[in-house]
Design a protein around this motif. Structure first.
Motif, PDB file in Angstrom:
ATOM      1  N   ARG B   9       0.820  -1.194   0.000  1.00 52.55           N
ATOM      2  CA  ARG B   9       0.000   0.000   0.000  1.00 52.55           C
ATOM      3  C   ARG B   9       0.867   1.261   0.000  1.00 52.55           C
ATOM      4  O   ARG B   9       1.766   1.399   0.823  1.00 52.55           O
ATOM      5  N   PRO B  10       0.575   2.201  -0.902  1.00 55.95           N
ATOM      6  CA  PRO B  10       1.365   3.429  -0.878  1.00 55.95           C
ATOM      7  C   PRO B  10       1.020   4.274   0.346  1.00 55.95           C
ATOM      8  O   PRO B  10      -0.128   4.325   0.766  1.00 55.95           O
ATOM      9  N   VAL B  12       1.319   8.201   1.803  1.00 60.14           N
ATOM     10  CA  VAL B  12       1.560   9.590   1.405  1.00 60.14           C
ATOM     11  C   VAL B  12       1.454  10.464   2.641  1.00 60.14           C
ATOM     12  O   VAL B  12       0.446  10.408   3.363  1.00 60.14           O
ATOM     13  N   SER B  39      -4.226   4.506  -1.079  1.00 62.43           N
ATOM     14  CA  SER B  39      -3.164   5.151  -0.292  1.00 62.43           C
ATOM     15  C   SER B  39      -3.533   5.298   1.179  1.00 62.43           C
ATOM     16  O   SER B  39      -4.683   5.562   1.519  1.00 62.43           O
ATOM     17  N   ALA B 148       2.030   7.380  -6.300  1.00 65.48           N
ATOM     18  CA  ALA B 148       1.322   6.382  -5.488  1.00 65.48           C
ATOM     19  C   ALA B 148       0.629   5.350  -6.364  1.00 65.48           C
ATOM     20  O   ALA B 148       0.479   4.190  -5.979  1.00 65.48           O
TER      21      ALA B 148
END
Lengths: 272, 272, 272
Positions: B9-10, B12, B39, B148
């Motif tokens: 999972r990105p 941010v 994200s 992402a």
């Protein structure tokens, strides 16, 4: 599952006047996650001045379009909580809006018609009792969690007429004989003054123009804050695409005592 | 997909001077989720003093390393928004950093070289027009959402030389004849004063030492706040592994009128 | 994997006195995501007054039940950080609670017994060194990330006796000869005064009643804020199901100078 949410992770946003010192916003999120654990939860703001429905509507109007289709926006500024004002949920341009029917949600749809609206009654719910003071948690977050988990609007309660929703009327600028008269509708965190004068009614060219507000008098609309020297006033287009009055690297609101409701005039093609 | 983001999972993060009363941070998150709905979004802080690039860089420096490799850090303190200052994205030690090229991002990499850097041009994007005031939403959040979602840095715009990035120089402590002279670089939420005097240049042993700052004079570095009585001043190592001046269960900044930039001296092995 | 977490996405909540100006809360989240990237992260509040363990316990008590079973609650108000106060993790009614053993977590379990408790020792961790000031990041967030990633409580350290946990005693209302005497335990964001007088000890019917606090004297408990005219005082049941004193569309705390600890009396069935 509702046919309206695109497949993928549900997104739920929150806009309230609850502040962040108490755990109110957290409690709402717990309720949403209890029903839809996969949700992405985003705070729009919890700093709407207490009971200020119009300020909440304005903030909602700035934010909702930047979210993906299918997003569920929960907005609660609710001085009538516990009375007969209707709790509603509606669908507009592919987004869901949930909150009290007091005009707050009209920040999103303005004077246009929503595609579908229901009165939230939560039939058949075996919930804890609904509090008299916190429908944000006990009604609206529950409804948001149900939509996020795939329920239809119809699962929340009976359909109501889109025409029946309470709408706020926002002040519109006046244009008379080459003079636009608008007003400051918001002071942002930087002390910039956002007006209700949209870019579309302002001249695109470079003819003479005079912008006035209180002590401010400006002869042009610039491209960026840094177009003037630090400490100097300027006018430019805000991120809402309306006229904005600012000071480079400073607070125009503080320096010029600007506040919400102050008149702003734009004189176009004025002869020198 | 970029080869640099680990699978999964990105993440941010967001660091700005936008405050949390407006919906600015929320709008940025909507843009990221529109491109990368999976994200994880984390606020570092939105309370950087307006336009204070150095304060933003310092806050970024404290936080980024605690995130997993591949994290995308969006940092926006951007007095030059809308001018020719470059919007950039770079990769450093497996993390991505996105923001204006005004020194803010150098809070992460200091005077070291980033591994890769690009100027953000968002070629071929069919986006809403870019505002003149809010590149956080219209440029940097878009770039973050693209990374992402698996884009390469090269998809954002042309490569630029790592040497060309703007860097801030942070004040370094001076060491002369057994006296370290540094300064307070931050007052935290508790009123603790964080200095730029790193643990590594301080003596590990238990020899005589005198720490002075304003009215404060201390003879030792203790292990914990609770090593002294409530209300008493103390020096210890901060969570940034630098010398910190504090009061147990109180605010040293308030009591001793400490502020950013004040000189702090450490005299080592002083004869009594 | 622990047998106690329901399958699905881990939820981690955060309650601290760290504020949101520094990046402390963000650093904790980075540590959790480094171990359990799929976690949903929710802020309960970071505005507990510095070092106020009792205020933190009260806020925790209002919030934790609204989260799904298996939620991991990290609470850090920790004036004794770095001393021998125990870092603990425990399980109560299917939720996990992680923080210092100073009474803070007893906001959740009160005087009941937790189902399991361990002292956090993080055996075998090859971590960065633990700071002396920020166990929120270096101990508690690590423990939360481990539980979120599927560890058992036993993986965090040795079992301790549930009876040994530090508990706060909260003031309980007194009932003598038809008069309930309680106190204000919290002023919320709206200036409403929340008392410790639970709905269950108040009469359900409509007999005569007199509620007094400072200058306030009220003859009934109403159903909603809007039951009285704007600006008028009222008593109703809070979202915590306790007696609450408020002003419609205003701040009762400001108007009547209400504060935590003030005595509130309820006289029941008083003859006129």
């Amino acid at each position: 599952v509702n046919g309206n949410t695109p497949p993928g992770r549900p997104v739920v946003t929150f806009l309230t006047d609850y502040g962040t010192a108490d755990t109110f916003a957290g409690q709402m999120k717990g309720v949403v996650l209890s029903r839809a654990p996969d949700s992405a939860l985003v705070d729009l703001t919890h700093a709407i001045p207490p009971q200020s429905i119009a300020a909440g509507a304005l903030s909602l109007s700035t934010a909702w379009r930047w979210f993906p289709e299918g997003t569920i926006h929960v907005a609660v500024v609710d001085p009538g909580v516990g009375t007969e004002r209707r709790p509603i949920a509606c669908r507009f341009e592919g987004h869901f809006f949930i909150g009290p029917d007091n005009g707050l949600l009209s920040g999103a749809f303005g004077d246009r018609m929503v595609d579908e609206a229901v009165q939230i009654e939560l039939p058949g719910m075996s919930q804890q009792p609904v509090s008299q003071t916190f429908h944000g948690r006990d009604v609206f977050a529950v409804a948001a969690g149900m939509i996020a988990a795939g329920s239809d609007l119809n699962d929340l309660g009976p359909t109501i007429e889109p025409e029946s929703l309470v709408r706020l009327s926002f002040p519109a600028p006046d244009i008379t004989e080459g003079v636009i008269t608008g007003e400051i509708i918001q002071i942002d965190h930087f002390g910039n003054a956002i007006t209700n004068i949209g870019a579309s009614i302002l001249p695109a060219g470079s003819g003479p123009i005079t912008i006035r507000c209180g002590e401010i008098s400006l002869g042009e609309i610039v491209e960026a804050y840094a177009a003037v020297e630090p400490g100097m006033p300027l006018a430019l287009f805000s991120s809402m695409a309306t006229l904005e009055l600012a000071i480079r690297d400073g607070s125009a609101a503080e320096r010029y005592d600007l506040h919400k409701g102050m008149v702003v005039t734009v004189e176009i093609d004025a002869e020198p």
